[in-house]
Design a protein around this motif. Sequence first.
Motif, PDB file in Angstrom:
ATOM      1  N   UNK A  32     -77.512 -27.838  11.301  1.00 30.47           N
ATOM      2  CA  UNK A  32     -76.794 -29.084  11.565  1.00 30.47           C
ATOM      3  C   UNK A  32     -75.305 -28.773  11.610  1.00 30.47           C
ATOM      4  N   UNK A  33     -74.597 -29.431  12.526  1.00 30.62           N
ATOM      5  CA  UNK A  33     -73.163 -29.187  12.590  1.00 30.62           C
ATOM      6  C   UNK A  33     -72.511 -29.728  11.333  1.00 30.62           C
ATOM      7  N   UNK A  34     -71.348 -29.181  10.937  1.00 35.64           N
ATOM      8  CA  UNK A  34     -70.647 -28.129  11.633  1.00 35.64           C
ATOM      9  C   UNK A  34     -70.819 -26.788  10.918  1.00 35.64           C
ATOM     10  N   UNK A  35     -70.754 -26.771   9.597  1.00 37.35           N
ATOM     11  CA  UNK A  35     -70.625 -25.480   8.924  1.00 37.35           C
ATOM     12  C   UNK A  35     -71.899 -24.647   8.961  1.00 37.35           C
ATOM     13  N   UNK A  36     -73.026 -25.246   9.310  1.00 37.30           N
ATOM     14  CA  UNK A  36     -74.251 -24.463   9.423  1.00 37.30           C
ATOM     15  C   UNK A  36     -74.321 -23.599  10.678  1.00 37.30           C
ATOM     16  N   UNK A  37     -73.580 -23.972  11.707  1.00 39.21           N
ATOM     17  CA  UNK A  37     -73.802 -23.382  13.036  1.00 39.21           C
ATOM     18  C   UNK A  37     -73.492 -21.879  13.073  1.00 39.21           C
ATOM     19  N   UNK A  38     -72.322 -21.520  12.572  1.00 44.10           N
ATOM     20  CA  UNK A  38     -71.930 -20.110  12.642  1.00 44.10           C
ATOM     21  C   UNK A  38     -72.877 -19.236  11.843  1.00 44.10           C
ATOM     22  N   UNK A  39     -73.241 -19.709  10.663  1.00 47.83           N
ATOM     23  CA  UNK A  39     -74.175 -18.963   9.820  1.00 47.83           C
ATOM     24  C   UNK A  39     -75.514 -18.814  10.549  1.00 47.83           C
ATOM     25  N   UNK A  40     -76.000 -19.920  11.112  1.00 46.77           N
ATOM     26  CA  UNK A  40     -77.289 -19.887  11.817  1.00 46.77           C
ATOM     27  C   UNK A  40     -77.261 -18.892  12.971  1.00 46.77           C
ATOM     28  N   UNK A  41     -76.155 -18.834  13.708  1.00 45.10           N
ATOM     29  CA  UNK A  41     -76.056 -17.912  14.852  1.00 45.10           C
ATOM     30  C   UNK A  41     -76.127 -16.463  14.389  1.00 45.10           C
ATOM     31  N   UNK A  42     -75.449 -16.161  13.292  1.00 41.46           N
ATOM     32  CA  UNK A  42     -75.477 -14.784  12.795  1.00 41.46           C
ATOM     33  C   UNK A  42     -76.853 -14.451  12.223  1.00 41.46           C
ATOM     34  N   UNK A  43     -77.454 -15.400  11.520  1.00 41.65           N
ATOM     35  CA  UNK A  43     -78.804 -15.185  10.968  1.00 41.65           C
ATOM     36  C   UNK A  43     -79.818 -14.995  12.104  1.00 41.65           C
ATOM     37  N   UNK A  44     -79.672 -15.776  13.167  1.00 39.79           N
ATOM     38  CA  UNK A  44     -80.649 -15.756  14.269  1.00 39.79           C
ATOM     39  C   UNK A  44     -80.771 -14.390  14.913  1.00 39.79           C
ATOM     40  N   UNK A  45     -79.681 -13.610  14.856  1.00 42.99           N
ATOM     41  CA  UNK A  45     -79.727 -12.264  15.441  1.00 42.99           C
ATOM     42  C   UNK A  45     -80.790 -11.412  14.779  1.00 42.99           C
ATOM     43  N   UNK A  46     -81.039 -11.671  13.501  1.00 40.85           N
ATOM     44  CA  UNK A  46     -82.009 -10.864  12.762  1.00 40.85           C
ATOM     45  C   UNK A  46     -83.444 -11.330  12.996  1.00 40.85           C
ATOM     46  N   UNK A  47     -83.600 -12.507  13.594  1.00 40.53           N
ATOM     47  CA  UNK A  47     -84.923 -13.022  13.924  1.00 40.53           C
ATOM     48  C   UNK A  47     -85.198 -12.947  15.430  1.00 40.53           C
ATOM     49  N   UNK A  48     -84.119 -12.700  16.195  1.00 34.67           N
ATOM     50  CA  UNK A  48     -84.221 -12.626  17.655  1.00 34.67           C
ATOM     51  C   UNK A  48     -84.790 -13.915  18.261  1.00 34.67           C
ATOM     52  N   UNK A  49     -84.262 -15.045  17.800  1.00 33.81           N
ATOM     53  CA  UNK A  49     -84.687 -16.363  18.305  1.00 33.81           C
ATOM     54  C   UNK A  49     -83.442 -17.204  18.593  1.00 33.81           C
ATOM     55  N   UNK A  50     -83.587 -18.271  19.384  1.00 41.66           N
ATOM     56  CA  UNK A  50     -82.441 -19.161  19.637  1.00 41.66           C
ATOM     57  C   UNK A  50     -82.124 -20.039  18.422  1.00 41.66           C
ATOM     58  N   UNK A  51     -80.907 -20.536  18.424  1.00 40.90           N
ATOM     59  CA  UNK A  51     -80.482 -21.558  17.457  1.00 40.90           C
ATOM     60  C   UNK A  51     -80.457 -22.905  18.166  1.00 40.90           C
ATOM     61  N   UNK A  52     -80.895 -23.954  17.489  1.00 42.24           N
ATOM     62  CA  UNK A  52     -80.581 -25.313  17.939  1.00 42.24           C
ATOM     63  C   UNK A  52     -79.868 -26.011  16.795  1.00 42.24           C
ATOM     64  N   UNK A  53     -78.793 -26.722  17.126  1.00 41.55           N
ATOM     65  CA  UNK A  53     -78.120 -27.439  16.048  1.00 41.55           C
ATOM     66  C   UNK A  53     -78.132 -28.937  16.300  1.00 41.55           C
ATOM     67  N   UNK A  54     -78.502 -29.670  15.264  1.00 33.80           N
ATOM     68  CA  UNK A  54     -78.484 -31.125  15.313  1.00 33.80           C
ATOM     69  C   UNK A  54     -77.037 -31.593  15.240  1.00 33.80           C
ATOM     70  N   UNK A  55     -76.769 -32.703  15.922  1.00 36.56           N
ATOM     71  CA  UNK A  55     -75.398 -33.218  16.000  1.00 36.56           C
ATOM     72  C   UNK A  55     -75.272 -34.495  15.187  1.00 36.56           C
ATOM     73  N   UNK A  56     -74.101 -34.645  14.602  1.00 38.69           N
ATOM     74  CA  UNK A  56     -73.818 -35.858  13.840  1.00 38.69           C
ATOM     75  C   UNK A  56     -73.222 -36.888  14.783  1.00 38.69           C
ATOM     76  N   UNK A  57     -73.804 -38.080  14.810  1.00 36.08           N
ATOM     77  CA  UNK A  57     -73.296 -39.196  15.616  1.00 36.08           C
ATOM     78  C   UNK A  57     -73.505 -38.977  17.099  1.00 36.08           C
ATOM     79  N   UNK A  58     -73.527 -40.048  17.829  1.00 39.45           N
ATOM     80  CA  UNK A  58     -73.791 -40.035  19.261  1.00 39.45           C
ATOM     81  C   UNK A  58     -72.635 -39.401  20.018  1.00 39.45           C
TER      82      UNK A  58
END
Lengths: 196, 196
Positions: free
Chosen positions: B57-83
Motif C-alpha cells: 500500500x502506498x506510500x512507504x510500502x512501495x519501495x520496500x516491496x519493489x526491492x523485496x520483489x526482486x528476490x521473488x521474481x514477481x511483480x508488485x502491485x500497490x493499493x492506492x489511498x483515495x480516488x
Amino acid sequence: MQLLEERIRKDGIVKPGNILKVDSFLNHQMDIPFINELGKEFKRRFADAPITKILTIEASGIGIACLVAQHFNVPVVFAKKAQSLNLDGEMYCTKVQSFTHKRVYDVILSKKFLSAEDHVLIIDDFLANGCALQGLMEIVKESGAVLEGAGIVVEKGFQNGGDSLREQGIRVESLAIVDSMTDDSVSFRKDEWDNK
Amino acid sequence: MQLLEERIRKDGIVKPGNILKVDSFLNHQMDIPFINELGKEFKRRFADAPITKILTIEASGIGIACLVAQHFNVPVVFAKKAQSLNLDGEMYCTKVQSFTHKRVYDVILSKKFLSAEDHVLIIDDFLANGCALQGLMEIVKESGAVLEGAGIVVEKGFQNGGDSLREQGIRVESLAIVDSMTDDSVSFRKDEWDNK
C-alpha cells in the motif's frame, strides 16, 4: 529508449484528457526487471555525475527510485505529501500543484536527509507541466545541495514542463518523450541517446 | 532478524506516543542494500510459498516491496489511498483506519492486477493495530486470490495487530517484533528464525 517506447506502444492506454495510463507495468502494477532496465539506462545517461542521493516524491516515484538507486549505489530520499504526525523536527517544505488530482498540496522532506554536501538526481515516473519537479528543485535549492539533473520515465513533450526546465539549464533526461497521442497511437520525440 | 534489530537499536528513535522512527534507513531515507538484505530474508521465510505477486500500500510500502520483489521474481502491485482521476474501470475498494494520520481513507486497487490465479504476499514497513493489513486482506479476499502471508519489517508486538492476525490463521512474518520501547531502549521478541 526503444525498450520503453515499445512497451508504451504495447501496454500504454490513452484516455481522454491527454492521460497516458502505464499502470500495468510502471505505476500501479510494477514490472521489476523492466524497471531495472530503466535504472541501467539512467545510470548510462548520468554516468558522469557524482550523484550521492536520489530524490523522489511519493507515491509512484518511490518504487522506481529504489530500483534506479541500485545502479548508482546511493540512498533514496522521498518527499512526502502533506503533514504526517510521524514527521517532526526541521523540514524543507514547499507547495505543489497536482495536475492529476487538481489541487495544491504541501511537500516536505526532513532536513536530516539532504544537505549542501549532496549531489542530487531527481527521479519520477511522469513529467507533464513540471510542478512536482519544480517543488523538488526548490527543496534541493533550500538544502544547498547540487542538483545534477532529473531522470524521468515518461515526459509529455506536448506540455511545457520538460522544455521549460531545459531552457533554465536543468539537465532533464526523459527515457521516452511523448510528442502526441491519439486513441490508438502514441508518437515519440526522436531519442538522441538511441544511437550512442 | 539480527541485522534489523541492530540497525533499529543504532538508528531508530523512540518518540512519545509509542512512535518508533526508522526514517533514516527505512521509510523516508532508504538504505537500498540494507533493504535488499530484508528482501533476502523474506524470501528465506516464504521460500515454500508459490508467490505470484507482491501487494503493498502506498506510500512507504512501495519501495520496500519493489526491492523485496526482486528476490521473488514477481511483480508488485500497490493499493492506492483515495480516488485518483487516473484510476478508472473496475476497482477493488475498502476502507482503512490510519493510526498515524488518525483518519479513515479509501484504499483501491485495479481489478486488472489481482485475480483468483494469484498467490499473494503482502509486504509493509510497519504492523501495529493491523488496520492497513486488514484492508489489503479484504482486497485479496475479494479478488479470489490466495493469501500466502504477510511480510512485515517492524511489528509493534505490544499492539494487537500481528498476534490477532496469527490467531486468525494468517501467516505473518515480521523481521523484528518490538515488545516494548522506552526513550533509550527497544526490546525485541525472541526471533525463532535466527537459529534456523
